[in-house]
Design a protein around this motif. Structure first.
Motif, short mmCIF file in Angstrom:
data_model
loop_
_atom_site.label_atom_id
_atom_site.label_comp_id
_atom_site.label_asym_id
_atom_site.label_seq_id
_atom_site.Cartn_x
_atom_site.Cartn_y
_atom_site.Cartn_z
N GLY A 16 -40.52 -13.56 44.30
CA GLY A 16 -42.02 -12.77 44.49
C GLY A 16 -42.88 -13.99 44.73
O GLY A 16 -43.94 -13.71 45.00
N ILE A 17 -42.44 -15.35 44.92
CA ILE A 17 -43.41 -16.22 44.89
C ILE A 17 -43.27 -16.81 46.41
O ILE A 17 -44.48 -17.20 47.01
N THR A 18 -42.19 -16.74 47.26
CA THR A 18 -42.08 -17.08 48.45
C THR A 18 -43.00 -16.41 49.51
O THR A 18 -43.00 -14.95 49.39
N LYS A 77 -30.18 -17.49 37.31
CA LYS A 77 -29.87 -16.41 36.13
C LYS A 77 -30.61 -16.57 34.91
O LYS A 77 -31.19 -15.52 34.31
N SER A 78 -30.97 -17.83 34.59
CA SER A 78 -31.66 -18.10 33.41
C SER A 78 -33.29 -17.56 33.45
O SER A 78 -34.14 -17.45 32.50
N GLY A 79 -33.75 -17.15 34.69
CA GLY A 79 -35.10 -16.74 35.01
C GLY A 79 -35.90 -18.08 35.50
O GLY A 79 -36.86 -17.73 36.00
N ASP A 80 -35.34 -19.21 35.57
CA ASP A 80 -35.91 -20.53 35.81
C ASP A 80 -36.24 -20.15 37.47
O ASP A 80 -35.34 -19.80 38.43
N VAL A 81 -37.42 -20.79 37.86
CA VAL A 81 -37.58 -20.84 39.38
C VAL A 81 -36.89 -21.87 40.06
O VAL A 81 -36.75 -23.10 39.47
N TRP A 82 -36.38 -21.82 41.38
CA TRP A 82 -35.84 -23.00 41.95
C TRP A 82 -36.27 -22.89 43.36
O TRP A 82 -36.22 -21.88 43.92
#
Length: 327
Positions: free
Chosen positions: A53-55, A82-87
């Motif tokens: 949702g950030i791109t 999967k952890s919810g972290d952003v990459w």
């Protein structure tokens, strides 16, 4: 999945292969390691389920247009593990035809994991920095659904203005200097992330107290930038000083009546004078919840009226020249 595509899975980067509807057919072990998803858990899903949702939406528009025309696409995407972290990843997606069927091969490199010394072309590095700064700016102002278009226009028009002004005034600025200003201009209002919505989007006149809060957003923005800079490689924001000058001083006025420091004339950094005129012009010509848009002609007349008051007179002339060249 066609056996002809299996060789891509042996690459040393994260690889994802989808069908023409973007449903996942296979991934390699590097993709599993990067995202935390196992092969069996995501095959059959549409690749879009990884979106954060950030791109920026414009990035996906560019991606779809190129792939629709049968062309490869390269850019920066921000997804969730999967952890919810952003990459953040630099990705190239290539259309591949096998027996009259279309497939897409995506090759990812996680930007957070790139080691020093990894080669990126000058063009690619510039594009990556531009996209990441856009993501940062939109993340800070995500409360406003129309902000992405405003920020993109400010960035694009700032680049045009600095090129014209550099040529017209014979400033001798390098291409690198021009890129610094254009890219950093998108960060000009990140301080508004700290302003309460009830004040920021108030449709009526602001009280003196509310006006004081609004006028603090350049200082808040500089504080946000400095906090970010302590956590990231300075190459991410190519010139911290340029970005800070834009954030702090883009509401200063040529006659000294601006805020927050009441700078006057050439005391105001050049990059802030550039962003100031572009920001005001785009705000005037854009419809907002609390105002209708002005015509381009009316907005240009206002800029001319404010020459030597709000704006650097030479900068106004250069801005007008941008529109002459466009016509």
């Amino acid at each position: 999945m066609p056996i002809e595509l299996a060789g891509y899975l042996k690459l040393g980067d994260a690889v994802i292969i989808t069908d023409q509807d973007h449903r996942i057919l296979d991934i390699n072990r590097y993709y599993e390691q990067t995202t935390g998803y196992t092969r069996d858990s995501i095959i059959g899903f549409k690749a879009g389920f990884l979106k954060s949702g950030i791109t920026p939406a414009t990035t996906y528009t560019s991606l779809k247009n190129e792939l629709r025309n049968g062309n490869p696409w390269s850019g920066v995407l921000t997804n969730r593990k999967k952890s919810g972290d952003v990459w953040h990843s630099s990705i190239t997606i290539t259309p591949v035809q096998v027996k009259n069927k279309s497939y897409f091969v995506g090759v990812f490199r996680e930007l957070e994991q790139l080691k020093e010394g990894v080669y990126l072309s000058k063009k690619k590095r510039t594009e990556t920095q531009r996209e990441l700064l856009k993501i940062l700016a939109i993340s800070c102002e995500i409360r406003d659904p129309s902000i992405e278009e405003h920020l993109s226009r400010v960035q694009t028009l700032s680049e045009k203005l600095v090129i014209v002004h550099n040529r017209r005034m014979q400033l001798g600025m390098s291409e690198r200097d021009i890129h610094h200003i254009a890219h950093a201009s998108i960060l000009h209002d990140i301080g508004k992330a700290e302003i309460p919505e009830g004040i920021l989007y108030k449709p009526g006149p602001l009280s003196p107290y509310e006006r004081t809060i609004i006028e603090m957003h350049p200082l808040m923005g500089a504080d946000i930038l400095n906090k970010i800079s302590r956590e990231i490689n300075n190459e991410f924001i190519s010139s911290l000083e340029v970005a800070e000058n834009i954030i702090l001083y883009h509401h200063e006025k040529w006659d000294g009546t601006g805020y927050p420091h009441h700078l006057k004339g050439e005391e105001i950094p050049l990059e802030a004078r550039i962003t100031a005129i572009v920001d005001v012009f785009d705000a005037l010509t854009s419809r907002r919840a609390y105002k209708d848009s002005w015509s381009v002609g009316r907005a240009l007349s206002f800029l001319n009226e404010q020459k030597g008051k709000h704006f650097d007179p030479d900068m106004v002339e250069s801005f007008f020249e941008c529109f002459v060249e466009r016509e």
